[in-house]
Motif scaffolding. Structure first.
Motif, PDB file in Angstrom:
ATOM      1  N   ILE A  42      30.876  20.851  38.880  1.00 41.30           N
ATOM      2  CA  ILE A  42      32.243  21.317  38.722  1.00 41.30           C
ATOM      3  C   ILE A  42      32.536  21.409  37.230  1.00 41.30           C
ATOM      4  N   THR A  43      33.216  22.480  36.807  1.00 38.28           N
ATOM      5  CA  THR A  43      33.576  22.617  35.384  1.00 38.28           C
ATOM      6  C   THR A  43      34.799  23.505  35.225  1.00 38.28           C
ATOM      7  N   ARG A  44      35.566  23.213  34.185  1.00 46.84           N
ATOM      8  CA  ARG A  44      36.647  24.096  33.735  1.00 46.84           C
ATOM      9  C   ARG A  44      36.291  24.746  32.399  1.00 46.84           C
ATOM     10  N   ASP A  45      35.139  24.446  31.868  1.00 41.88           N
ATOM     11  CA  ASP A  45      34.743  24.939  30.553  1.00 41.88           C
ATOM     12  C   ASP A  45      34.533  26.453  30.596  1.00 41.88           C
ATOM     13  N   GLU A  46      35.257  27.188  29.737  1.00 40.41           N
ATOM     14  CA  GLU A  46      35.206  28.647  29.803  1.00 40.41           C
ATOM     15  C   GLU A  46      33.849  29.215  29.397  1.00 40.41           C
TER      16      GLU A  46
ATOM     17  N   GLY B 294      29.707  35.477  34.071  1.00 41.85           N
ATOM     18  CA  GLY B 294      30.103  36.657  33.312  1.00 41.85           C
ATOM     19  C   GLY B 294      31.591  36.838  33.127  1.00 41.85           C
ATOM     20  N   TYR B 295      32.379  35.838  33.524  1.00 41.36           N
ATOM     21  CA  TYR B 295      33.819  35.922  33.360  1.00 41.36           C
ATOM     22  C   TYR B 295      34.363  34.500  33.230  1.00 41.36           C
ATOM     23  N   SER B 296      35.504  34.362  32.555  1.00 36.71           N
ATOM     24  CA  SER B 296      36.156  33.062  32.459  1.00 36.71           C
ATOM     25  C   SER B 296      37.656  33.265  32.379  1.00 36.71           C
ATOM     26  N   ALA B 297      38.399  32.188  32.658  1.00 34.34           N
ATOM     27  CA  ALA B 297      39.860  32.206  32.549  1.00 34.34           C
ATOM     28  C   ALA B 297      40.320  30.817  32.144  1.00 34.34           C
ATOM     29  N   ASP B 298      41.493  30.760  31.508  1.00 39.77           N
ATOM     30  CA  ASP B 298      41.960  29.460  31.027  1.00 39.77           C
ATOM     31  C   ASP B 298      42.565  28.604  32.133  1.00 39.77           C
ATOM     32  N   ASN B 299      42.733  29.177  33.323  1.00 34.99           N
ATOM     33  CA  ASN B 299      43.164  28.380  34.480  1.00 34.99           C
ATOM     34  C   ASN B 299      42.217  28.686  35.632  1.00 34.99           C
ATOM     35  N   ALA B 300      41.076  28.034  35.604  1.00 36.52           N
ATOM     36  CA  ALA B 300      40.057  28.288  36.618  1.00 36.52           C
ATOM     37  C   ALA B 300      39.155  27.068  36.741  1.00 36.52           C
ATOM     38  N   ILE B 301      38.553  26.923  37.887  1.00 27.02           N
ATOM     39  CA  ILE B 301      37.526  25.912  38.131  1.00 27.02           C
ATOM     40  C   ILE B 301      36.324  26.620  38.719  1.00 27.02           C
TER      41      ILE B 301
ATOM     42  N   PHE C  42      34.434  30.558  42.266  1.00 32.16           N
ATOM     43  CA  PHE C  42      35.316  30.717  41.109  1.00 32.16           C
ATOM     44  C   PHE C  42      36.740  30.669  41.627  1.00 32.16           C
ATOM     45  N   ILE C  43      37.444  29.583  41.302  1.00 32.71           N
ATOM     46  CA  ILE C  43      38.801  29.369  41.804  1.00 32.71           C
ATOM     47  C   ILE C  43      39.776  29.615  40.660  1.00 32.71           C
ATOM     48  N   THR C  44      40.717  30.534  40.885  1.00 31.79           N
ATOM     49  CA  THR C  44      41.700  30.846  39.842  1.00 31.79           C
ATOM     50  C   THR C  44      42.995  31.308  40.484  1.00 31.79           C
ATOM     51  N   ASP C  45      44.012  31.552  39.672  1.00 37.61           N
ATOM     52  CA  ASP C  45      45.299  31.973  40.231  1.00 37.61           C
ATOM     53  C   ASP C  45      45.421  33.487  40.211  1.00 37.61           C
ATOM     54  N   SER C  46      46.561  33.965  40.693  1.00 43.01           N
ATOM     55  CA  SER C  46      46.748  35.404  40.900  1.00 43.01           C
ATOM     56  C   SER C  46      46.730  36.207  39.608  1.00 43.01           C
ATOM     57  N   ARG C  47      46.933  35.560  38.460  1.00 45.57           N
ATOM     58  CA  ARG C  47      46.906  36.295  37.188  1.00 45.57           C
ATOM     59  C   ARG C  47      45.515  36.789  36.848  1.00 45.57           C
ATOM     60  N   TYR C  48      44.490  36.081  37.324  1.00 42.50           N
ATOM     61  CA  TYR C  48      43.127  36.369  36.901  1.00 42.50           C
ATOM     62  C   TYR C  48      42.202  36.802  38.047  1.00 42.50           C
ATOM     63  N   ALA C  49      42.657  36.675  39.276  1.00 44.54           N
ATOM     64  CA  ALA C  49      41.764  36.918  40.415  1.00 44.54           C
ATOM     65  C   ALA C  49      41.225  38.341  40.441  1.00 44.54           C
TER      66      ALA C  49
ATOM     67  N   GLU D 153      41.404  32.818  45.275  1.00 46.43           N
ATOM     68  CA  GLU D 153      42.709  32.842  44.623  1.00 46.43           C
ATOM     69  C   GLU D 153      43.576  31.724  45.177  1.00 46.43           C
ATOM     70  N   SER D 154      44.192  30.945  44.274  1.00 42.72           N
ATOM     71  CA  SER D 154      44.991  29.815  44.723  1.00 42.72           C
ATOM     72  C   SER D 154      46.083  29.507  43.710  1.00 42.72           C
ATOM     73  N   GLY D 155      47.219  29.067  44.214  1.00 49.07           N
ATOM     74  CA  GLY D 155      48.303  28.630  43.346  1.00 49.07           C
ATOM     75  C   GLY D 155      48.117  27.210  42.845  1.00 49.07           C
ATOM     76  N   ASN D 156      47.161  26.482  43.437  1.00 50.72           N
ATOM     77  CA  ASN D 156      46.860  25.115  43.006  1.00 50.72           C
ATOM     78  C   ASN D 156      45.339  24.972  42.991  1.00 50.72           C
ATOM     79  N   ILE D 157      44.732  25.266  41.834  1.00 51.64           N
ATOM     80  CA  ILE D 157      43.270  25.361  41.792  1.00 51.64           C
ATOM     81  C   ILE D 157      42.597  24.001  41.989  1.00 51.64           C
ATOM     82  N   GLN D 158      43.245  22.918  41.563  1.00 50.16           N
ATOM     83  CA  GLN D 158      42.639  21.595  41.756  1.00 50.16           C
ATOM     84  C   GLN D 158      42.617  21.227  43.237  1.00 50.16           C
ATOM     85  N   LEU D 159      43.710  21.479  43.931  1.00 54.46           N
ATOM     86  CA  LEU D 159      43.764  21.211  45.372  1.00 54.46           C
ATOM     87  C   LEU D 159      42.757  22.071  46.116  1.00 54.46           C
TER      88      LEU D 159
END
Length: 358
Positions: free
Chosen positions: A7-11, A19-26, A36-43, A60-66
């Motif tokens: 598991i990592t959040r490191d971009e 080949g892709y990263s986001a500042d709110n992703a796991i 790749f779990i992220t919110d609707s801004r980056y999905a 796509e999730s509004g709560n990526i940790q959950l």
């Protein structure tokens, strides 16, 4: 035994894997599959830009940790590797009771230490673009640099490096005039002005296709000439009545020691050496010249998607150097409030020896 699951959040780790990263992703790896779990801004971008030749699910999730917890439980993951230097405490406590977390510091950087041929070519181009910016900045300094303050020069090199926003910067440029060059990571001042007979230290880099470049030069500014090449002649100071605690001979001596230390390391490092053995190649030259206590940092660091990554070329580094590794060689001498010199190049290890990226 470390699990292949992680598991990592490191971009940078995300980008390397998919080949892709986001500042709110796991990013999760379960066996051979990535999630790749992220919110609707980056999905949407994630679906477009993630590699197509790998097994990956964009969630796509509004709560990526959950959502990460849900995925771990859904797939009955018993062991999960994580980087304790990067995972936040909240995330650790949220996950530790549902799976066995296996700490492995910097494991994502370890995976990236040996570069592919493609990565080396990107790093080479990144450094070439960086050196081109050095040349452009040197021309500006020669024509218009006199009496400009450090902060103005900092803005100018930042503009040149980015090329009107085309390239992100690897890090905030470091620029130091005369005694400010004795601060390894000096902040630019609007009260320090470039004058005849000053030395100017510049350390900067840009990113090309996400890969960083890095270079440092220390150069002498006079009305007659200015260049960032490594042949610096301080005898030019004889014609300048500059108030300085050091004679031009002392400045030349220090500069030449740093250059000798750098070349000794570059010419004599070999694959199979440890990072600390390579550090010693540079450090011994400076110590034997009587300036050991003024070499304030490590000899080098790995470079790639991060500006500082493994391998580290330091007094403590046990990492064994292999072909395909790319890192800096950057010894320096810093006489506080008086004078400083650093010279830095990037090298790639090929056929057991170092080649300078230029």
């Amino acid at each position: 035994m470390k699990s292949h699951n992680f598991i990592t959040r490191d971009e940078s780790a995300m980008y390397y894997e998919c080949g892709y990263s986001a500042d709110n992703a796991i990013l999760l790896r379960f066996g051979s599959e990535l999630k790749f779990i992220t919110d609707s801004r980056y999905a949407s971008e994630a679906r477009q830009l993630c590699k197509k030749n790998i097994a990956i699910e964009i969630i796509e999730s509004g709560n990526i940790q959950l959502e990460a917890i849900t995925q771990i439980q859904k797939h009955n993951i018993k062991y999960l590797q994580f980087d304790p230097t990067r995972m936040c405490v909240d995330e650790y406590f949220a996950i530790k009771d549902i799976t066995i977390l296996e700490p492995n510091p910097n494991f994502t950087q370890e995976k990236r230490m040996v570069k592919t041929d493609e990565e080396i070519m990107i790093l080479l181009e990144s450094q070439r673009l960086n050196l081109k910016a050095f040349d452009s900045f040197a021309k500006f300094i020669a024509q218009e640099g006199k009496e400009k303050d450090e902060k103005f020069l900092w803005y100018k090199i930042s503009d040149i490096l980015s090329n009107f926003g085309q390239f992100p910067l690897s890090f905030e440029p470091i620029i130091g005039i005369e005694s400010n060059a004795a601060k390894p990571h000096a902040l630019p001042s609007d009260r320090t002005f470039l004058q005849n007979g000053d030395t100017l230290l510049l350390d900067c880099g840009l990113k090309h296709k996400r890969y960083c470049s890095d270079c440092t030069r220390t150069a002498l500014f006079t009305d007659k000439d200015f260049t960032f090449n490594k042949n610096q002649d301080f005898s030019n100071l004889q014609s300048h009545k500059k108030d300085s605690p050091l004679s031009w001979q002392e400045k030349q001596k220090i500069y030449d020691i740093v250059r000798k230390a750098q070349m000794n390391a570059i010419q004599n490092l070999r694959s199979g050496m440890s990072g600390k053995e390579i550090d010693k190649l540079a450090r011994d030259v400076i110590e034997q010249s009587g300036y050991g206590k003024y070499f304030l940092h490590s000899t080098g660091h790995g470079i790639g998607l991060d500006i500082h990554e493994m391998p580290f070329i330091s007094k403590r580094s046990e990492t064994i150097i292999e072909d395909g590794m790319v890192f800096s060689i950057e010894p320096g001498i810093y006489l506080e409030n008086v004078f400083g010199v650093r010279i830095e190049d990037l090298v790639v290890v090929k056929n057991g020896r170092a080649e300078i990226l230029q």
